[in-house]
Design a protein around this motif. Structure first.
Motif, short mmCIF file in Angstrom:
data_model
loop_
_atom_site.label_atom_id
_atom_site.label_comp_id
_atom_site.label_asym_id
_atom_site.label_seq_id
_atom_site.Cartn_x
_atom_site.Cartn_y
_atom_site.Cartn_z
N ARG A 1 18.48 16.94 11.06
CA ARG A 1 19.67 17.55 10.44
C ARG A 1 19.76 17.16 8.96
NH1 ARG A 1 22.07 16.09 15.47
NH2 ARG A 1 22.99 14.20 14.54
N LEU A 2 19.50 15.89 8.67
CA LEU A 2 19.55 15.44 7.28
C LEU A 2 18.44 16.06 6.44
CD1 LEU A 2 20.39 11.66 7.69
CD2 LEU A 2 21.83 13.42 6.66
N ILE A 3 17.25 16.16 7.01
CA ILE A 3 16.13 16.75 6.28
C ILE A 3 16.42 18.20 5.93
CG2 ILE A 3 13.72 17.50 6.51
CD1 ILE A 3 13.34 14.88 8.21
N ALA A 4 17.07 18.89 6.87
CA ALA A 4 17.42 20.29 6.61
C ALA A 4 18.36 20.42 5.42
CB ALA A 4 18.06 20.91 7.85
N THR B 1 0.84 -1.21 0.00
CA THR B 1 0.00 0.00 0.00
C THR B 1 0.87 1.25 0.00
OG1 THR B 1 -1.72 -1.17 1.23
CG2 THR B 1 -1.82 1.23 1.23
N PHE B 2 1.92 1.23 0.81
CA PHE B 2 2.84 2.37 0.87
C PHE B 2 3.46 2.65 -0.49
CE2 PHE B 2 7.38 3.57 1.57
CZ PHE B 2 7.16 4.89 1.96
N LEU B 3 3.97 1.62 -1.15
CA LEU B 3 4.62 1.80 -2.45
C LEU B 3 3.63 2.25 -3.52
CD1 LEU B 3 6.97 -1.32 -2.37
CD2 LEU B 3 7.69 1.08 -2.23
N GLU B 4 2.42 1.71 -3.48
CA GLU B 4 1.41 2.08 -4.48
C GLU B 4 1.01 3.54 -4.36
OE1 GLU B 4 -1.78 -0.62 -3.81
OE2 GLU B 4 -0.74 -2.36 -4.68
N ARG B 5 0.98 4.05 -3.14
CA ARG B 5 0.49 5.42 -2.90
C ARG B 5 1.61 6.43 -2.71
NH1 ARG B 5 -4.37 4.10 1.47
NH2 ARG B 5 -5.53 2.63 0.15
N TYR B 6 2.84 5.99 -2.79
CA TYR B 6 3.96 6.88 -2.50
C TYR B 6 4.07 7.98 -3.56
CZ TYR B 6 8.47 8.53 -0.91
OH TYR B 6 9.47 9.32 -0.43
N ASP B 7 4.23 9.23 -3.09
CA ASP B 7 4.35 10.34 -4.04
C ASP B 7 5.44 11.34 -3.65
OD1 ASP B 7 3.22 11.54 -1.86
OD2 ASP B 7 1.41 12.23 -2.87
N ALA B 8 6.40 10.86 -2.86
CA ALA B 8 7.59 11.67 -2.50
C ALA B 8 7.26 12.94 -1.72
CB ALA B 8 8.39 12.02 -3.75
N ARG B 9 6.13 12.96 -1.03
CA ARG B 9 5.83 14.14 -0.23
C ARG B 9 6.36 14.04 1.20
NH1 ARG B 9 1.09 11.15 0.05
NH2 ARG B 9 0.08 10.96 2.10
N PHE B 10 6.90 12.88 1.56
CA PHE B 10 7.32 12.67 2.94
C PHE B 10 8.76 13.11 3.18
CE2 PHE B 10 4.02 9.43 2.19
CZ PHE B 10 3.10 9.85 3.15
N ASP B 11 9.00 13.66 4.38
CA ASP B 11 10.34 13.99 4.82
C ASP B 11 11.01 12.78 5.47
OD1 ASP B 11 10.22 16.85 4.22
OD2 ASP B 11 8.81 16.98 5.90
N LEU B 12 10.21 11.96 6.15
CA LEU B 12 10.74 10.89 6.99
C LEU B 12 9.83 9.68 6.93
CD1 LEU B 12 12.59 9.81 9.29
CD2 LEU B 12 11.17 11.13 10.89
N VAL B 13 10.42 8.49 6.83
CA VAL B 13 9.66 7.24 6.80
C VAL B 13 10.15 6.33 7.92
CG1 VAL B 13 9.09 5.16 5.48
CG2 VAL B 13 9.28 7.38 4.31
N PHE B 14 9.21 5.88 8.78
CA PHE B 14 9.49 4.82 9.74
C PHE B 14 8.95 3.53 9.13
CE2 PHE B 14 9.40 8.55 12.53
CZ PHE B 14 10.53 8.32 13.31
N LEU B 15 9.84 2.59 8.88
CA LEU B 15 9.48 1.39 8.13
C LEU B 15 9.72 0.14 8.96
CD1 LEU B 15 8.67 0.08 5.43
CD2 LEU B 15 11.05 0.34 4.68
N ASP B 16 8.64 -0.59 9.25
CA ASP B 16 8.74 -1.85 9.97
C ASP B 16 9.36 -2.90 9.06
OD1 ASP B 16 8.39 -3.85 11.89
OD2 ASP B 16 6.39 -4.32 11.17
N ILE B 17 10.25 -3.71 9.60
CA ILE B 17 10.90 -4.73 8.79
C ILE B 17 10.07 -6.00 8.69
CG2 ILE B 17 12.91 -6.26 8.62
CD1 ILE B 17 14.62 -4.05 9.71
N GLU B 18 9.50 -6.45 9.82
CA GLU B 18 8.77 -7.72 9.83
C GLU B 18 7.29 -7.48 9.57
OE1 GLU B 18 12.26 -7.39 12.19
OE2 GLU B 18 10.30 -6.79 12.96
N MET B 19 6.92 -7.47 8.30
CA MET B 19 5.52 -7.30 7.92
C MET B 19 5.10 -8.46 7.01
SD MET B 19 5.04 -3.22 7.08
CE MET B 19 6.39 -3.17 5.89
#
Length: 238
Positions: free
Chosen positions: A121-124, A42-60
């Motif tokens: 810091r990285l986002i800046a 769902t995340f990949l299908e709807r992704y549109d590069a508007r996010f600054d930061l992604v918290f991504l669970d590994i075990e899904m």
């Protein structure tokens, strides 16, 4: 405002992460926006590069977080990525997808805050953009950090820098869209300012790069809030 994606199928883990985010931002929801995705597909299908930061669970279930990360990097090389996991065996793999680290569930605030400081810091830094302009048939490329403000005058758009001004035939909305990652903010219907160049704010004026500009009453509150967020860390590189 920091835009955050949480990709996780576990509701309790998501609630815990939301709680840590809210605590980090002192309970001020105007400083961040969260979008939750229940699985990687769902995340990949709807992704549109508007996010600054992604918290991504590994075990899904389905596509695991590591595979999601590899596919994410094919479409967005710059978004800041932090893994969440109940085990640490995947930590080394995170470097391959430019993740800045991982958080072990249940996420504790101290570890979370350390990662968030690094993420900001990285986002800046990554928020800096290059603006292409067509000036009298010639291509000019301005770096966002050099642009002091952008204004509409006589139906034309002027990009002002310390070295001079550039006139183009375009809209302020288009400029705002291009400069959004660099945290430009509106001070009136006809002007965008770079927070890095703001030295003074008065009741109805603002000093940007030594130039006094007008501030509309309708936009003053949002302007003050944006400047406060910028200088408190987001967008300042602090």
């Amino acid at each position: 405002m920091l835009t955050i994606a949480i990709v996780d199928d576990d509701d309790s883990d998501v609630d815990n992460l939301r709680s840590q985010i809210d605590r980090y931002f002192d309970g001020d929801p105007s400083r961040y926006a969260i979008t939750r995705f229940p699985d990687g597909e769902t995340f990949l299908e709807r992704y549109d590069a508007r996010f600054d930061l992604v918290f991504l669970d590994i075990e899904m279930p389905g596509v695991n977080g590591m595979d999601v990360a590899y596919r994410l990097r094919m479409v967005d090389e710059s978004v800041v990525l932090i893994f969440t996991t109940k085990v640490t065996q995947y930590a080394a793999s995170g470097y391959e997808v430019d993740a800045i680290g991982y958080l072990v569930k249940p996420v504790e605030f101290y570890a979370f805050a350390m990662r968030m400081h690094k993420a900001e810091r990285l986002i800046a830094v990554r928020g800096e953009v290059t603006v292409p302009l067509n000036v009298d048939g010639a291509s000019v490329f301005l770096h966002s950090r050099d642009i002091q403000y952008v204004e509409v005058l006589d139906h034309a758009l002027f990009y002002h820098t310390a070295e001079g001004s550039w006139k183009v035939w375009s809209s302020l909305k288009k400029a705002a869209d291009m400069l959004k990652p660099a945290h430009f903010v509106s001070c009136s219907r006809y002007c965008l300012v770079n927070p890095a160049w703001v030295s003074e704010v008065a009741t109805d004026t603002i000093i940007v790069g030594g130039k006094k500009l007008g501030v509309s009453q309708a936009r003053r509150k949002a302007l003050i809030q944006a400047l406060a967020r910028y200088h408190s860390g987001i967008g300042s590189g602090a």
